[in-house]
Design an enzyme around this catalytic site. Structure first.
Site, PDB file in Angstrom:
ATOM      1  N   ARG A 135       1.050  12.515 -19.883  1.00  0.00           N
ATOM      2  CA  ARG A 135       1.673  12.659 -21.193  1.00  0.00           C
ATOM      3  C   ARG A 135       0.547  12.891 -22.198  1.00  0.00           C
ATOM      4  O   ARG A 135      -0.594  12.494 -21.976  1.00  0.00           O
ATOM      5  CB  ARG A 135       2.465  11.408 -21.558  1.00  0.00           C
TER       6      ARG A 135
ATOM      7  N   LYS B  26       3.610   4.710 -20.175  1.00  0.00           N
ATOM      8  CA  LYS B  26       4.957   4.385 -20.635  1.00  0.00           C
ATOM      9  C   LYS B  26       5.461   3.147 -19.902  1.00  0.00           C
ATOM     10  O   LYS B  26       5.335   3.031 -18.693  1.00  0.00           O
ATOM     11  CB  LYS B  26       5.896   5.570 -20.370  1.00  0.00           C
TER      12      LYS B  26
ATOM     13  N   HIS C  43       4.798  18.277 -23.347  1.00  0.00           N
ATOM     14  CA  HIS C  43       5.449  17.704 -22.172  1.00  0.00           C
ATOM     15  C   HIS C  43       5.815  18.773 -21.142  1.00  0.00           C
ATOM     16  O   HIS C  43       6.011  18.456 -19.973  1.00  0.00           O
ATOM     17  CB  HIS C  43       6.702  16.937 -22.587  1.00  0.00           C
TER      18      HIS C  43
ATOM     19  N   ARG D 145       3.503  18.643 -18.202  1.00  0.00           N
ATOM     20  CA  ARG D 145       3.810  17.566 -17.249  1.00  0.00           C
ATOM     21  C   ARG D 145       4.998  17.955 -16.367  1.00  0.00           C
ATOM     22  O   ARG D 145       4.981  17.751 -15.161  1.00  0.00           O
ATOM     23  CB  ARG D 145       4.109  16.283 -18.028  1.00  0.00           C
TER      24      ARG D 145
ATOM     25  N   HIS E  41       6.719   7.199 -12.470  1.00  0.00           N
ATOM     26  CA  HIS E  41       8.134   6.866 -12.585  1.00  0.00           C
ATOM     27  C   HIS E  41       8.452   5.606 -11.785  1.00  0.00           C
ATOM     28  O   HIS E  41       8.057   5.491 -10.622  1.00  0.00           O
ATOM     29  CB  HIS E  41       9.006   8.013 -12.064  1.00  0.00           C
TER      30      HIS E  41
ATOM     31  N   TYR F 186      13.473  17.102 -10.877  1.00  0.00           N
ATOM     32  CA  TYR F 186      12.655  18.265 -10.525  1.00  0.00           C
ATOM     33  C   TYR F 186      13.016  18.860  -9.166  1.00  0.00           C
ATOM     34  O   TYR F 186      12.410  19.859  -8.762  1.00  0.00           O
ATOM     35  CB  TYR F 186      11.174  17.877 -10.519  1.00  0.00           C
TER      36      TYR F 186
END
Length: 325
Positions: free
Chosen positions: A135, A160, A266, A269, A292, A301
């Site tokens: 990010r 995050k 973004h 990414r 994640h 994705y």
């Protein structure tokens, strides 16, 4: 600081609990909006029904995205459950959802075209977003100590959700990164002569007052100016602000002639994850590289998922020369 003693007391409580500055700003924003929505009533006089009405208004009148609704809910849950010690319990609220859009992705060729019209510093920044799946603020917060050149990896601290992880270090970027580190170190040496240095985590700064002199703690992408630390007010040098990178990207996208796609920080990414899956990398590996918690987040994705096979290298290493010599 806010003019509201109540909001300032929340800010103080969040800092004592170790919340990230970005989380602090976001939570205070939504708490303030909640109070204004209810005509400046004090939150102590309200509860779950008022929270439900506010969140429903965001979903039905403001049409905010589901993730934004969740952030607002998290802010109010903190306010009541942790700060006011008035648990909300069941507020009978289900976030209104819209069909999730597929992420914006650009091709390796388009990445190449964008990088070629940037200066060296911005080339490295956006090559890292694409080559390591970072990010934008994860990238700009990187310090010298976060690069492991021997093992070819980057450590992302406090990503995050407060999570840390390792990601790929594109080998073709190493010479340029080392050059930027040397430039940053020279800036640090000049700052040290004035008794200042890079901004540090508050607890570290208190425990090791001279840590700002250590090269390991210097930002690789330092700001061009000094500022006051948001927690203790000490003069320091922070990392480059993300608005600088976003402006550079906007100009580069226009110069590269990419007009049919919306390209943001973004996007790089998203492209990192998509291109790895296209190349047959395992989704669990991509999940870990992206940081994640749930593989379901990574599954967005899989519209380009190909054959799986072991062994993962950075997609940036498949490009031609990235950095201007």
């Amino acid at each position: 600081m806010s003019n509201s003693p109540f909001l300032n007391s929340i800010r103080t409580d969040m800092r004592q609990k170790g919340y990230a500055l970005k989380t602090e700003k976001t939570y205070l924003h939504w708490i303030k909006r909640f109070i204004l929505f209810h005509k400046k009533r004090h939150p102590q006089t309200m509860g779950s029904e008022e929270v439900r009405l506010f969140l429903s208004s965001l979903a039905n009148s403001r049409h905010v995205a589901i993730n934004t609704q969740k952030i607002a809910l998290n802010a109010l849950a903190f306010l009541y459950n942790r700060f006011l010690q008035q648990p909300l319990g069941d507020i009978d609220y289900i976030p209104a959802s819209k069909p999730r859009r597929l992420p914006s992705v650009i091709s390796a060729n388009e990445v190449q075209r964008i990088l070629q019209v940037m200066d060296t510093r911005n080339q490295v920044i956006f090559a890292l977003l694409y080559g390591a799946g970072l990010r934008i603020n994860e990238c700009l917060r990187l310090r010298v100590k976060d690069f492991d050149f021997d093992n070819g990896c980057i450590t992302v601290h406090d990503g995050k959700g407060g999570k840390s992880r390792n990601s790929l270090l594109p080998t073709r970027l190493i010479p340029a990164i080392k050059q930027l580190i040397e430039q940053a170190r020279l800036i640090q040496q000049d700052d040290n002569l004035q008794g200042v240095g890079p901004s540090l985590p508050f607890a570290l700064d208190r425990k090791y007052p001279s840590a700002y002199r250590q090269a390991a703690w210097m930002f690789v992408f330092p700001s061009s100016t000094l500022c006051n630390h948001p927690y203790n007010g000490k003069l320091c040098r922070h990392h480059l602000h993300d608005s600088v990178a976003r402006k550079a990207l906007k100009a580069a996208v226009q110069k590269a002639g990419i007009v049919s796609k919306r390209v943001t920080c973004h996007t790089f990414r998203h492209s990192f994850a998509t291109h790895l899956l296209q190349a047959g990398r395992d989704i669990r590996t991509v999940q870990e590289l992206l940081g994640h918690t749930d593989v379901k987040t990574t599954q967005i994705y899989t519209h380009v998922l190909g054959q799986h096979f072991a062994g993962t290298t950075s997609p940036a290493d498949g490009l031609m020369l990235l950095i201007n010599q």
